[in-house]
Design a protein around this motif. Structure first.
Motif, PDB file in Angstrom:
ATOM      1  N   ARG A   1      25.643  -6.651  62.280  1.00  0.00           N
ATOM      2  CA  ARG A   1      26.884  -7.190  61.694  1.00  0.00           C
ATOM      3  C   ARG A   1      26.590  -8.269  60.658  1.00  0.00           C
ATOM      4  O   ARG A   1      27.252  -8.349  59.622  1.00  0.00           O
ATOM      5  N   GLU A   2      25.597  -9.101  60.945  1.00  0.00           N
ATOM      6  CA  GLU A   2      25.223 -10.135  59.985  1.00  0.00           C
ATOM      7  C   GLU A   2      24.649  -9.503  58.715  1.00  0.00           C
ATOM      8  O   GLU A   2      24.910  -9.978  57.604  1.00  0.00           O
ATOM      9  N   ALA A   3      23.879  -8.427  58.891  1.00  0.00           N
ATOM     10  CA  ALA A   3      23.343  -7.714  57.728  1.00  0.00           C
ATOM     11  C   ALA A   3      24.470  -7.128  56.892  1.00  0.00           C
ATOM     12  O   ALA A   3      24.452  -7.206  55.656  1.00  0.00           O
ATOM     13  N   ALA A   4      25.459  -6.554  57.559  1.00  0.00           N
ATOM     14  CA  ALA A   4      26.611  -5.983  56.841  1.00  0.00           C
ATOM     15  C   ALA A   4      27.309  -7.047  56.002  1.00  0.00           C
ATOM     16  O   ALA A   4      27.744  -6.779  54.869  1.00  0.00           O
ATOM     17  N   ALA A   5      27.407  -8.260  56.533  1.00  0.00           N
ATOM     18  CA  ALA A   5      28.051  -9.349  55.794  1.00  0.00           C
ATOM     19  C   ALA A   5      27.272  -9.681  54.524  1.00  0.00           C
ATOM     20  O   ALA A   5      27.868  -9.973  53.473  1.00  0.00           O
ATOM     21  N   LYS A   6      25.937  -9.639  54.599  1.00  0.00           N
ATOM     22  CA  LYS A   6      25.111  -9.909  53.418  1.00  0.00           C
ATOM     23  C   LYS A   6      25.291  -8.811  52.366  1.00  0.00           C
ATOM     24  O   LYS A   6      25.445  -9.092  51.174  1.00  0.00           O
ATOM     25  N   TYR A   7      25.267  -7.555  52.801  1.00  0.00           N
ATOM     26  CA  TYR A   7      25.464  -6.460  51.851  1.00  0.00           C
ATOM     27  C   TYR A   7      26.846  -6.566  51.198  1.00  0.00           C
ATOM     28  O   TYR A   7      26.999  -6.320  49.998  1.00  0.00           O
ATOM     29  N   TYR A   8      27.827  -6.958  51.986  1.00  0.00           N
ATOM     30  CA  TYR A   8      29.198  -7.131  51.477  1.00  0.00           C
ATOM     31  C   TYR A   8      29.226  -8.204  50.383  1.00  0.00           C
ATOM     32  O   TYR A   8      29.867  -8.032  49.339  1.00  0.00           O
ATOM     33  N   ASP A   9      28.514  -9.306  50.622  1.00  0.00           N
ATOM     34  CA  ASP A   9      28.487 -10.394  49.632  1.00  0.00           C
ATOM     35  C   ASP A   9      27.811  -9.937  48.331  1.00  0.00           C
ATOM     36  O   ASP A   9      28.261 -10.280  47.229  1.00  0.00           O
ATOM     37  N   ALA A  10      26.711  -9.181  48.457  1.00  0.00           N
ATOM     38  CA  ALA A  10      26.011  -8.697  47.267  1.00  0.00           C
ATOM     39  C   ALA A  10      26.884  -7.724  46.472  1.00  0.00           C
ATOM     40  O   ALA A  10      26.934  -7.780  45.236  1.00  0.00           O
ATOM     41  N   ILE A  11      27.579  -6.852  47.192  1.00  0.00           N
ATOM     42  CA  ILE A  11      28.498  -5.906  46.537  1.00  0.00           C
ATOM     43  C   ILE A  11      29.593  -6.665  45.805  1.00  0.00           C
ATOM     44  O   ILE A  11      29.980  -6.309  44.681  1.00  0.00           O
TER      45      ILE A  11
END
Length: 321
Positions: free
Chosen positions: A187-197
């Motif tokens: 879930r934390e990884a998903a948040a990082k990918y979301y921020d980069a997107i």
């Protein structure tokens, strides 16, 4: 800011800075949006956690002046700079409505109606002991209000960064997401990918759709979005995977990873024909993936047999009554 912090302290809110932010203190006027991650902890030796936005994979967004049910969050955010992380210990009087706020946020994260169970019940009635929020920890907190600690990290708003800063930030955020994923912090990884997107999407909005620069940015977004989908598959948020993979395939019809992830999502929600079609497309595009696809198809067939057996038992019970 020192005056604001002192005013908070006098009102029963004690701030402890864990990491300094950068830049000037934002003018958090009405209509301003703050994006942040938060952890809610019970006061005490163990500091038992109640909620964690990072575990849900998406930051919290709060717009000033919209009469949010937890005014202490808005007051705390007014003392924070971008990138700052701080803990706020709040007296019980400031967090009486936290159980209701938490229930709504948990419902949103689970894809439910945030107002479920609240439409015909006023806030005062909801505080009565006989009213259950559907979460034992929140019911206990509602029955016995107590001080809470909010660990808040204000994110650097991608809208406030320069274009160059956004481009420079993306590879770093992507790398952080990959590292979190390797550690099992999906879930934390998903948040990082979301921020980069978000950074790249903001840049893409400034370009003419279909132009070389727009396409170049879109090709940077696509692998991040596929990583995000992989996280969502593991979190069993299948319909979000279907939406994102379909959006990729509408533009890039030969994206094998998008077909594969969409096939897995279709299989998980019992869209059997669609799953089989996507897996067939994977094999047509890359025959070397035959062992992986065969494994997924065998798993789907096994689940179908298991479901058929359960249905027979269920229907037999109905008709024998």
């Amino acid at each position: 800011m020192a005056q604001q912090v002192e005013q908070l302290r006098a009102d029963g809110v004690h701030k402890e800075v864990l990491r300094e932010g950068t830049g000037p203190l934002p003018d958090f006027r009405d209509g301003t949006k703050a994006t942040f991650h938060y952890r809610t902890l019970r006061c005490g030796d163990e500091e038992t956690p109640l909620d964690d936005s990072r575990a849900r994979g998406k930051p919290m967004e709060l717009i000033a002046g919209k009469k949010f049910k937890l005014p202490v969050w808005e007051a705390a955010l007014r003392t924070m700079r971008p990138g700052e992380r701080a803990r706020f210990r709040c007296d019980a009087k400031h967090v009486v409505l936290y159980p209701l706020v938490s229930k709504s946020l948990r419902n949103i994260a689970a894809g439910k109606d945030p107002l479920e169970g609240q439409r015909h019940c006023c806030s005062i009635a909801q505080l009565h002991e006989h009213y259950s929020l559907g979460y034992p920890d929140l019911d206990e907190l509602q029955k016995n209000p107590q001080p809470l600690i909010f660990d808040i990290e204000v994110l650097k708003d991608p809208w406030a960064m320069t274009d160059e800063e956004k481009l420079q930030a993306v590879p770093l955020i992507h790398k952080e997401g990959n590292e979190l994923y390797r550690q099992g912090k999906v879930r934390e990884a998903a948040a990082k990918y979301y921020d980069a997107i978000a950074c790249l999407k903001n840049l893409q909005m400034k370009e003419q759709p279909g132009s070389p620069d727009w396409i170049e940015l879109d090709q940077k977004i696509t692998p991040l979005l596929l990583n995000y989908c992989q996280c969502k598959l593991q979190c069993e948020e299948y319909y979000e995977v279907l939406d994102h993979c379909s959006s990729i395939l509408n533009k890039y019809e030969d994206n094998v990873k998008a077909y594969f992830k969409r096939g897995k999502a279709h299989a998980a929600v019992w869209n059997v024909a669609e799953a089989q079609a996507d897996f067939a497309k994977v094999l047509a595009l890359d025959p070397s993936l035959h062992p992986v696809v065969s494994k997924e198809l065998r798993s789907l067939e096994a689940r179908l047999r298991e479901k058929d057996a359960e249905d027979k038992i269920r229907f037999k019970g109905i008709f024998s009554q």
